[in-house]
Design an enzyme around this catalytic site. Structure first.
Site, PDB file in Angstrom:
ATOM      1  N   ASP A 103     -36.428   4.220 -20.478  1.00 56.26           N
ATOM      2  CA  ASP A 103     -36.669   3.851 -19.089  1.00 56.26           C
ATOM      3  C   ASP A 103     -35.340   3.730 -18.339  1.00 56.26           C
ATOM      4  OD1 ASP A 103     -39.316   3.667 -19.783  1.00 56.26           O
ATOM      5  OD2 ASP A 103     -39.266   1.490 -20.066  1.00 56.26           O
TER       6      ASP A 103
HETATM    7  N1  URA Z   1     -40.130   1.049 -24.741  1.00 56.64           N
HETATM    8  C1  URA Z   1     -40.026   0.752 -23.420  1.00 56.64           C
HETATM    9  O1  URA Z   1     -40.803  -0.014 -22.881  1.00 56.64           O
HETATM   10  N2  URA Z   1     -39.030   1.315 -22.734  1.00 56.64           N
HETATM   11  C2  URA Z   1     -38.112   2.161 -23.277  1.00 56.64           C
HETATM   12  O2  URA Z   1     -37.199   2.617 -22.575  1.00 56.64           O
HETATM   13  C3  URA Z   1     -38.232   2.438 -24.637  1.00 56.64           C
HETATM   14  C4  URA Z   1     -39.255   1.885 -25.361  1.00 56.64           C
END
Ligand code: URA
Length: 236
Positions: A103
């Site tokens: 993310d």
């Molecule tokens: N899980 C999440 O919620 N975000 C990420 O970036 C990776 C795994």
């Protein structure tokens, strides 16, 4: 392979730059100046020198990046900065893409490659590649919370696969996943009425984020890491 394609694949010059370099006598193939960049070479056997520097042939590139906040795991985006913006000019020409997504506000290890087959293998749920994340959450996790997260929780119509959690204290620790659904860890914590406040990927298929790599910096994978990656994140 055409010489200009070879130079562009190796990140040394665009096709038009290759023609310009050739016209100005800056390219040697097996010791002789070549004036045109559309000639065919055998990248495995021929020696190519550009501006006095030997261009080594590597079929694929593998890069480890320590992702900072604020970058999206994509190759291009009209509004956002992408992880490719953190690379150098040469590397940006290699046709790299991030192997899996973090993310925008998640930090840590991203592997970039142009080896589609190996990336596909590492991302395939069949291969159960371990991904370890360091997390912090808003509220203390109870033993029951940890037990249900490890067993699997409903994140909105999908039941997560078993995972491992190692707590540092009641609001932080490491979580090891073998899958990678959209916002998975955030949604898992929401499923136990909690909230992620910090998330960083520490390792991917046994490849560990280099502690000497500052946030926003990158390096090529070393031989061992590359072998792990092409073997689908598992040692031979
Ligand atoms: N899980 C999440 O919620 N975000 C990420 O970036 C990776 C795994």
């Amino acid at each position: 392979m055409r010489l200009d394609k070879f130079l562009s694949n190796m990140g040394k010059a665009t096709r038009s730059e290759s023609s310009r370099l050739a016209r100005s006598g800056k390219i040697l193939v097996n010791g002789s100046i070549v004036k045109k960049a559309d000639i065919h070479i055998d990248p495995e056997k021929d020696t190519v020198v550009v501006n006095g520097i030997n261009v080594l042939y590597k079929k694929y590139a593998y890069i480890m990046l320590n992702k900072p906040e604020g970058y999206v795991s994509a190759t291009d985006d009209v509004r956002e900065k992408t992880v490719l913006d953190l690379l150098g000019d040469e590397e940006r020409r290699l046709g790299l893409f991030p192997c899996g997504r973090l993310d925008k506000n998640t930090l840590g290890l991203v592997i970039l490659t142009n080896d589609g087959d190996s990336a596909h293998k590492c991302l395939s749920p069949k291969h159960h590649v371990d991904k370890i994340y360091k997390f912090e959450c808003k509220l203390p996790l109870t033993d029951e919370n940890v037990a249900s997260l490890e067993k699997g929780v409903d994140i909105g119509g999908y039941f997560t696969k078993p995972c491992k959690i190692k707590l540092y204290d009641s609001t932080s620790g490491e979580i090891t996943l073998t899958e990678g659904k959209y916002h998975q860890i955030k949604r898992m914590l929401e499923a136990v009425d909690n909230k992620i406040t910090y998330l960083e990927r520490l390792s991917f298929g046994g490849i560990v984020l280099d502690s000497n790599l500052e946030r926003g910096k990158w390096r090529y994978l070393n031989e061992n890491e590359e072998a792990l990656f092409v073997n689908g994140g598992k040692s031979e």
